[in-house]
Write a protein that holds these residues in place. Sequence first.
Motif, PDB file in Angstrom:
ATOM      1  N   LYS A 164       0.537  -1.229  -0.483  1.00  0.00           N
ATOM      2  CA  LYS A 164      -0.087  -0.255  -0.071  1.00  0.00           C
ATOM      3  C   LYS A 164       1.086   1.379  -0.140  1.00  0.00           C
ATOM      4  N   VAL A 165       2.274   1.005   0.942  1.00  0.00           N
ATOM      5  CA  VAL A 165       2.979   2.267   0.833  1.00  0.00           C
ATOM      6  C   VAL A 165       3.662   2.525  -0.092  1.00  0.00           C
ATOM      7  N   SER A 166       4.106   1.216  -0.771  1.00  0.00           N
ATOM      8  CA  SER A 166       4.839   1.392  -2.574  1.00  0.00           C
ATOM      9  C   SER A 166       3.767   2.336  -3.175  1.00  0.00           C
ATOM     10  N   LYS A 167       2.652   1.302  -3.251  1.00  0.00           N
ATOM     11  CA  LYS A 167       1.632   2.927  -4.680  1.00  0.00           C
ATOM     12  C   LYS A 167       1.765   3.750  -4.066  1.00  0.00           C
ATOM     13  N   LYS A 168       1.018   4.225  -2.727  1.00  0.00           N
ATOM     14  CA  LYS A 168       0.727   5.666  -2.588  1.00  0.00           C
ATOM     15  C   LYS A 168       2.244   6.684  -2.912  1.00  0.00           C
ATOM     16  N   MET A 169       3.335   5.919  -2.344  1.00  0.00           N
ATOM     17  CA  MET A 169       4.857   7.015  -3.148  1.00  0.00           C
ATOM     18  C   MET A 169       4.272   7.217  -4.204  1.00  0.00           C
ATOM     19  N   LEU A 170       4.333   6.005  -5.261  1.00  0.00           N
ATOM     20  CA  LEU A 170       4.218   6.355  -6.749  1.00  0.00           C
ATOM     21  C   LEU A 170       3.449   6.801  -7.261  1.00  0.00           C
ATOM     22  N   GLU A 171       2.015   6.989  -6.239  1.00  0.00           N
ATOM     23  CA  GLU A 171       1.509   7.999  -7.017  1.00  0.00           C
ATOM     24  C   GLU A 171       1.707   9.560  -6.993  1.00  0.00           C
ATOM     25  N   ASP A 172       1.374   9.512  -5.526  1.00  0.00           N
ATOM     26  CA  ASP A 172       2.048  10.979  -4.993  1.00  0.00           C
ATOM     27  C   ASP A 172       3.157  11.551  -6.649  1.00  0.00           C
TER      28      ASP A 172
END
Length: 249
Positions: free
Chosen positions: A136-144
């Motif tokens: 979840k955190v990986s996707k969020k960082m990359l989306e940001d």
Amino acid sequence: MIGLILAANLAVAGLAAEDSLLVYCGAGLKEPMEEIAALFEEQEGIKIEYTFGGAAQLLIQIELYQTGDLYMPGARSYIDSTIEKGFVDETANVVYHVPCIIVPKGNPAGVQSLEDLAEPGVRVALGDPQGPPIGKVSKKMLEDLGIWEEVEENVVTFSVTVTELLVYISMEEADAAIVWKDLYDPETMEKVEITQEMNGIKVVPIGTLVFSEKKEMAEKFMNFVASEEGKAVFADHGFATYPDPKYEV
């Protein structure tokens, strides 16, 4: 997933001893928590039995079986979810999970930043965004950063647990993976730091389950994990312990 749940059912079914506790614990916390369990058993005479897995898998097991004593996922959001569902009452914050990028020895793809994961041909291993906290955190960082779709095209695996990502890097089946920094092994891989302003640092909590039949014992273990003695074990394994002003933003 069905196989994992069935296996967990067998493990849960076998834990009827009155002098033991069942703890659902994130896979990335395995080494320090096993060490803490040994210290706790030595001091209190209470055996700790673990079910290790991804936080989402463990939450499914908790909802399905509604048995056990404590839950320790890799991020606070999972504890908050169990509180909302009425499964967890008392909680304590213990350590931080700090993401970083790991690459095989020699860094063959030349990865130096999150942005490099979007470069064509870079083989990326990530946690499943619907599964463990690291996903979840990986996707969020990359989306940001606006590069999620490009990175997704480079993904060779979405793992169910964070520890599976270490295997992909050590076997050179991926050029880069995002994991928790405390899992980094300098003997088999190299590390690329993620700048704090871009990083998705998470607090790791532990909580007692409302359907525990050993509440006093469960609270005693929770307090031991969150004590200075428990946190010292985590520090020995490379974790930043809670609270730390560096990570409180």
